[in-house]
Write an enzyme that holds these catalytic residues in place. Structure first.
Site, PDB file in Angstrom:
ATOM      1  N   GLY A  21       0.819  -1.203   0.000  1.00 26.23           N
ATOM      2  CA  GLY A  21       0.000   0.000   0.000  1.00 26.23           C
ATOM      3  C   GLY A  21       0.849   1.247   0.000  1.00 26.23           C
ATOM      4  O   GLY A  21       2.076   1.200   0.217  1.00 26.23           O
ATOM      5  N   GLY A  25      -1.295   4.970   6.315  1.00 24.51           N
ATOM      6  CA  GLY A  25      -0.714   3.955   7.179  1.00 24.51           C
ATOM      7  C   GLY A  25       0.590   3.407   6.644  1.00 24.51           C
ATOM      8  O   GLY A  25       1.566   3.219   7.381  1.00 24.51           O
ATOM      9  N   VAL A  89      -0.032  -7.030  -5.092  1.00 26.43           N
ATOM     10  CA  VAL A  89       0.156  -8.233  -4.296  1.00 26.43           C
ATOM     11  C   VAL A  89      -1.105  -9.084  -4.413  1.00 26.43           C
ATOM     12  O   VAL A  89      -2.213  -8.633  -4.115  1.00 26.43           O
ATOM     13  CB  VAL A  89       0.442  -7.896  -2.817  1.00 26.43           C
ATOM     14  CG1 VAL A  89       0.564  -9.168  -1.993  1.00 26.43           C
ATOM     15  CG2 VAL A  89       1.723  -7.072  -2.706  1.00 26.43           C
ATOM     16  N   GLU A 184     -18.826  17.912   2.235  1.00 28.17           N
ATOM     17  CA  GLU A 184     -17.879  18.775   1.532  1.00 28.17           C
ATOM     18  C   GLU A 184     -18.252  18.941   0.068  1.00 28.17           C
ATOM     19  O   GLU A 184     -18.208  20.052  -0.478  1.00 28.17           O
ATOM     20  CB  GLU A 184     -16.468  18.200   1.685  1.00 28.17           C
ATOM     21  CG  GLU A 184     -15.912  18.344   3.089  1.00 28.17           C
ATOM     22  CD  GLU A 184     -14.759  17.394   3.388  1.00 28.17           C
ATOM     23  OE1 GLU A 184     -14.188  17.512   4.489  1.00 28.17           O
ATOM     24  OE2 GLU A 184     -14.438  16.543   2.533  1.00 28.17           O
TER      25      GLU A 184
END
Length: 463
Positions: A21, A25, A89, A184
């Site tokens: 990724g 994170g 992956v 938003e």
């Protein structure tokens, strides 16, 4: 590095840590490991680091994609122990401590000592996946660019059409989901109508544009609740947004949506050329692979039910962080992903004992509603209006990666929020391709790159 297809895997290449990724994170983990000099390979389907909270500004022409999605290779370039690879992956072999990924049309096997998964989430349609074909999501740069093209197309065609019914539908927008993204977008589309298109297209007035925000719960921005939700609804309605609460979307097609209110058993149809779906998330496919291979339980939306140290299933050297996991009902937001990534990196580096439970630090929550209006909660302190709006800008500016991106963002915000500019709106007409040997007979045949006709919308591509 092939060979993952036969019995015993032949692992030719190994590294200390594999990160899957490139979101908040993943980058938080990578930076911590990089500074410590620990070798790692980061594999992602895209080499950009997406600042997802600002995607709506790409969709509404405030920022360019490059400002919210810098290259993760460039971010990590100064660390010789960092290896970024473009790939997907497709499998995990936990007993062999290896992952299998596809790149360049081939499969490769890469061994690891620790694995960190941070592949994020995509839009959830709650069992109605066909809605993806007739709505607009906002999870990737491609989503934002597609929505931007659609918004511009609608205003351009409304400017020239002589059909009043078609014009009305072009200028009608439905936003499903009153979370931060939905709020938003709803606010910004109305701002566009009032401060940009009304200035540049004199036959289109702000009142001609209808924006309907639909939410199944009984309040706007449900996680905030109380006076902050009430303020948000009031600000949206003052800005011209129709807010419909306690209502479900039961059907969607290319030209509108059917709404149903359970409490009154009423149903109505809204016609609109643009329907934006921002209701709920589900983990990306890699979460399912991890769950199957490690024996990890999942919850609604396929999110991994990780242990309190972010380990996955039966394996204490496999971690998962961010939107793809659930832990103690913590919010699936960037602070949770970043803090989780740093916690995992500390565990890998031995700075905290293995198995140490994660402690979340709530730094507050905020959401922007429209120009000069936002809400902020930090502990027991709740702010609304202009002060909250300034805080929102400051915090999001701080988290943008790179000085250049921050500088350009400030300039773009000044032009868009203080002035009437939308520097990243464009609409180009290109001459149609003429077959070899053909001659131009004088007929003006053009095609647009602004957006495909809604009769032939392409499916939403989720990250």
């Amino acid at each position: 590095m092939d060979g993952a297809d036969t019995g015993k895997t032949n692992v030719i290449e190994r590294t200390e840590v594999v990160i899957v990724g490139s979101g908040f994170g993943a980058l938080a983990t990578a930076k911590k490991l990089a500074k410590a000099g620990t070798p790692f390979v980061l594999i992602s389907e895209t080499t950009e680091h997406l600042f997802q909270p600002l995607l709506y500004q790409v969709a509404t022409g405030v920022l360019s994609p490059g400002e919210v999605a810098p290259s993760i290779r460039a971010i990590l370039a100064k660390y010789p122990n960092a290896d970024v690879r473009l790939g997907r992956v497709v499998d995990v072999l936990p007993d062999d401590n290896a992952v299998v990924y596809e790149a360049g049309g081939r499969r490769h096997t890469l061994g690891y000592t620790h694995l960190v998964a941070a592949t994020g989430a995509r839009q959830a349609y709650f069992g109605r996946d066909e809605f993806a074909d007739v709505t607009y999501a906002l999870k990737t740069v491609e989503d934002a660019e597609r929505l931007r093209r659609q918004i511009v197309r609608c205003f351009e065609e409304a400017h020239t059409t002589t059909d009043p019914e078609f014009r009305k539908n072009l200028l009608s927008f439905v936003v499903v989901g009153a979370g931060p993204t939905g709020v938003e977008l709803a606010g910004q589309i109305k701002e566009l109508a009032r401060r940009y298109f009304a200035e540049s297209m004199h036959d289109i007035k702000a009142d001609d544009v209808t924006v309907t925000l639909v939410e199944g719960a009984d309040k706007v921005l449900p996680p905030f609740g109380g006076k902050l939700s009430a303020y948000s609804q009031e600000a949206l309605e003052k800005g011209g947004v129709e807010v419909v609460l306690g209502t479900m979307v039961t059907d969607i097609d290319e030209h509108g949506a059917t709404l149903s209110t359970p409490t009154t058993e009423e149903s109505r149809r809204i016609t609109a050329e643009t329907i934006i779906w921002s209701a709920g998330i589900q983990a990306n496919d890699f979460a399912g692979v991890l769950a199957e291979r490690t024996g990890c339980d999942t919850v609604r939306g396929g999110r991994l039910l990780v242990d309190n140290d972010f380990t996955v299933g039966r394996y204490d050297n496999i971690f998962a962080v961010g939107d793809m996991v659930t832990l103690d009902n913590l919010p699936a937001q960037s602070p949770f992903a970043m803090q989780g990534g740093r916690h995992v990196a500390k565990t890998i580096l031995g700075k905290i004992p293995a198995g140490t439970a994660f402690q979340y630090r709530d730094k507050g929550s905020m959401a922007i509603i429209n120009r000069f209006r936002a809400i902020t909660r930090v502990g027991k302190i709740e702010l609304t209006g202009f002060i909250a709006w300034i805080l929102w800008l400051a915090v999001h500016l701080m988290y943008l990666v790179g000085f250049r991106n921050r500088y350009i963002a400030v300039m773009s915000w000044c032009g868009s929020f203080l002035g009437h500019r939308r520097p990243h709106f464009y609409y180009a007409q290109e001459a149609a391709r003429v077959p070899a040997g053909a001659t131009n007979s004088g007929v003006d045949v053009t095609e647009t790159d602004a957006a495909p006709s809604e009769k032939s919308r392409e499916p939403v591509h989720a990250a």
